[in-house]
Design an enzyme around this catalytic site. Structure first.
Site, PDB file in Angstrom:
ATOM      1  N   THR A  87     -12.307  -1.099  -2.527  1.00  0.00           N
ATOM      2  CA  THR A  87     -13.445  -0.958  -2.903  1.00  0.00           C
ATOM      3  C   THR A  87     -13.954  -2.053  -3.887  1.00  0.00           C
ATOM      4  O   THR A  87     -13.477  -2.498  -4.636  1.00  0.00           O
ATOM      5  CB  THR A  87     -13.298   0.249  -3.918  1.00  0.00           C
ATOM      6  OG1 THR A  87     -12.912   1.506  -3.212  1.00  0.00           O
ATOM      7  CG2 THR A  87     -14.583   1.073  -4.450  1.00  0.00           C
ATOM      8  N   LEU A  89     -10.644  -0.044  -9.853  1.00  0.00           N
ATOM      9  CA  LEU A  89     -11.365   0.292  -8.340  1.00  0.00           C
ATOM     10  C   LEU A  89     -10.347  -0.067  -7.578  1.00  0.00           C
ATOM     11  O   LEU A  89      -9.208  -0.854  -7.811  1.00  0.00           O
ATOM     12  CB  LEU A  89     -12.640  -0.773  -8.229  1.00  0.00           C
ATOM     13  CG  LEU A  89     -13.702  -0.458  -9.201  1.00  0.00           C
ATOM     14  CD1 LEU A  89     -14.778  -1.613  -8.476  1.00  0.00           C
ATOM     15  CD2 LEU A  89     -14.240   0.899  -8.962  1.00  0.00           C
ATOM     16  N   ASP A  90     -10.252   0.512  -6.290  1.00  0.00           N
ATOM     17  CA  ASP A  90      -9.222   0.568  -5.354  1.00  0.00           C
ATOM     18  C   ASP A  90      -9.327  -0.928  -4.744  1.00  0.00           C
ATOM     19  O   ASP A  90     -10.596  -1.630  -4.984  1.00  0.00           O
ATOM     20  CB  ASP A  90      -9.163   1.291  -4.331  1.00  0.00           C
ATOM     21  CG  ASP A  90      -9.078   2.839  -4.645  1.00  0.00           C
ATOM     22  OD1 ASP A  90      -8.440   3.139  -5.406  1.00  0.00           O
ATOM     23  OD2 ASP A  90      -9.616   3.576  -4.123  1.00  0.00           O
ATOM     24  N   LYS A  91      -8.311  -1.579  -4.291  1.00  0.00           N
ATOM     25  CA  LYS A  91      -8.409  -3.089  -3.765  1.00  0.00           C
ATOM     26  C   LYS A  91      -9.476  -3.164  -2.923  1.00  0.00           C
ATOM     27  O   LYS A  91     -10.367  -4.093  -3.038  1.00  0.00           O
ATOM     28  CB  LYS A  91      -7.034  -3.378  -3.172  1.00  0.00           C
ATOM     29  CG  LYS A  91      -6.991  -4.654  -2.268  1.00  0.00           C
ATOM     30  CD  LYS A  91      -5.847  -4.921  -1.547  1.00  0.00           C
ATOM     31  CE  LYS A  91      -5.928  -6.415  -0.970  1.00  0.00           C
ATOM     32  NZ  LYS A  91      -4.659  -6.486   0.126  1.00  0.00           N
TER      33      LYS A  91
END
Length: 325
Positions: free
Chosen positions: A164, A160-162
């Site tokens: 998110t 997951l993105d930082k």
């Protein structure tokens, strides 16, 4: 040439001694030979430590890990003189130190001998990378599960993105990691997200656009021909005041996929400044949360499903959008 003890040598190249670790770092030192008079310091260091890249050795110089005649030198282009003694402290690269255990509080939703499901908070980087070589989810997994050190990426099979938040599955055995990786590639892992966007999203919207690196910006992705296939199904939950609350279902897992697909249709996420979103409803990070994760257990094949409610920073904004007028 000159050996470290100052006596003449018939060697064609400078010869340097290796000392034992000092402050946990290996040191190498030697005397500059006549053949190296007036040469660049960084070029000399390559002969002392050929297993390191020149750029890494230049970084050691800049950080004060190299001395010439007992004085720290911070300029890689500095010319060395015959007879000078050079001391090099071999500090490991940040990459080599990244794969280490760091104790942290992981929000573990489920765990057995084969896998664990983690609810990642916003702000936590998943894998070590430039600018974040420590304090990542991978470091925490290594501390929680010692055997993770034997697995690629510590068993982390997706990311997951930082900024998110939400659910991720992590394999704990090679068998589980292999099976989960294949399941994700085969689209057999179901992932749902909750998101808040600018604009009024249609009741149903499917974005089937390939994604690749944005040629204008290395930190952005873009929906462009020639990219990898990507599909996102988007379902409207509620809309008001020019904003929408939506549920997104992934059919692929490209970098920034939901963010890119919504933005390319004119519905950037709230507070996602990278893709055209603006802060709203008190949000300071992209309004995206991985809320549901379901799959067959990689070993037992038992159906498994997990849900994570919106975290405290997103829940009030979601309530504001979805409440009945």
């Amino acid at each position: 040439m000159v050996q470290p003890d100052g006596t003449d040598s018939s060697l064609d190249e400078a010869e340097f001694s290796e000392d034992g670790p000092s402050d946990a770092h290996e040191q190498r030192q030697g005397v500059v030979a006549r053949d190296w008079h007036a040469q660049r310091l960084d070029k000399l260091l390559v002969t002392m430590a050929p297993e390191f890249s020149r750029s890494h050795l230049q970084g050691l110089i800049e950080r004060g890990h190299v001395q010439v005649d007992g004085v720290a030198v911070t300029t890689a282009s500095r010319k060395v003189l015959s007879g000078q003694r050079v001391l090099l402290e071999l500090v490991p690269t940040e990459e080599s130190r990244a794969f280490k255990a760091e104790a942290m509080d992981l929000h573990i939703v489920f765990e057995d001998a084969h896998l664990m499901v983690v609810n990642k908070p916003a702000g936590l980087v998943v894998h070590p990378a430039a600018g974040n070589w420590s304090g990542t989810l991978m470091n925490g997994v290594l501390a929680h599960h010692v055997a993770a050190a034997t697995l690629a990426r510590a068993g982390i099979v997706h990311r997951l993105d930082k900024d998110t938040s939400g659910l991720m599955v992590v394999g704990k055995t090679l068998e589980a990691v292999t099976a989960l990786t294949r399941m994700i590639a085969a689209r057999d892992v179901h992932r749902e997200y909750l998101a808040m966007t600018h604009g009024l999203v249609p009741k149903t919207l499917t974005v089937d656009e390939p994604i690749r690196r944005d040629p204008q910006s290395r930190i952005r992705m873009a929906a462009l021909a020639g990219g990898k296939p990507a599909r996102t199904d988007i379902y409207l939950v509620a809309a008001r005041d020019g904003m929408s609350a939506v549920r997104c279902v992934l059919h692929s897992g490209r970098t920034h996929q939901i963010r890119v697909h919504l933005s390319c249709r004119g519905f950037p996420l709230l507070a996602d400044t990278l893709y055209g979103g603006k802060p709203a409803l008190g949000l300071t990070r992209q309004a995206l949360h991985a809320t549901r994760l379901s799959f067959a257990h990689p070993i037992s094949a038992k159906p498994m499903a997990f849900e994570a409610p919106l975290p405290e920073d997103l829940a009030p904004a979601w309530a504001q959008l979805t409440q009945t007028p």
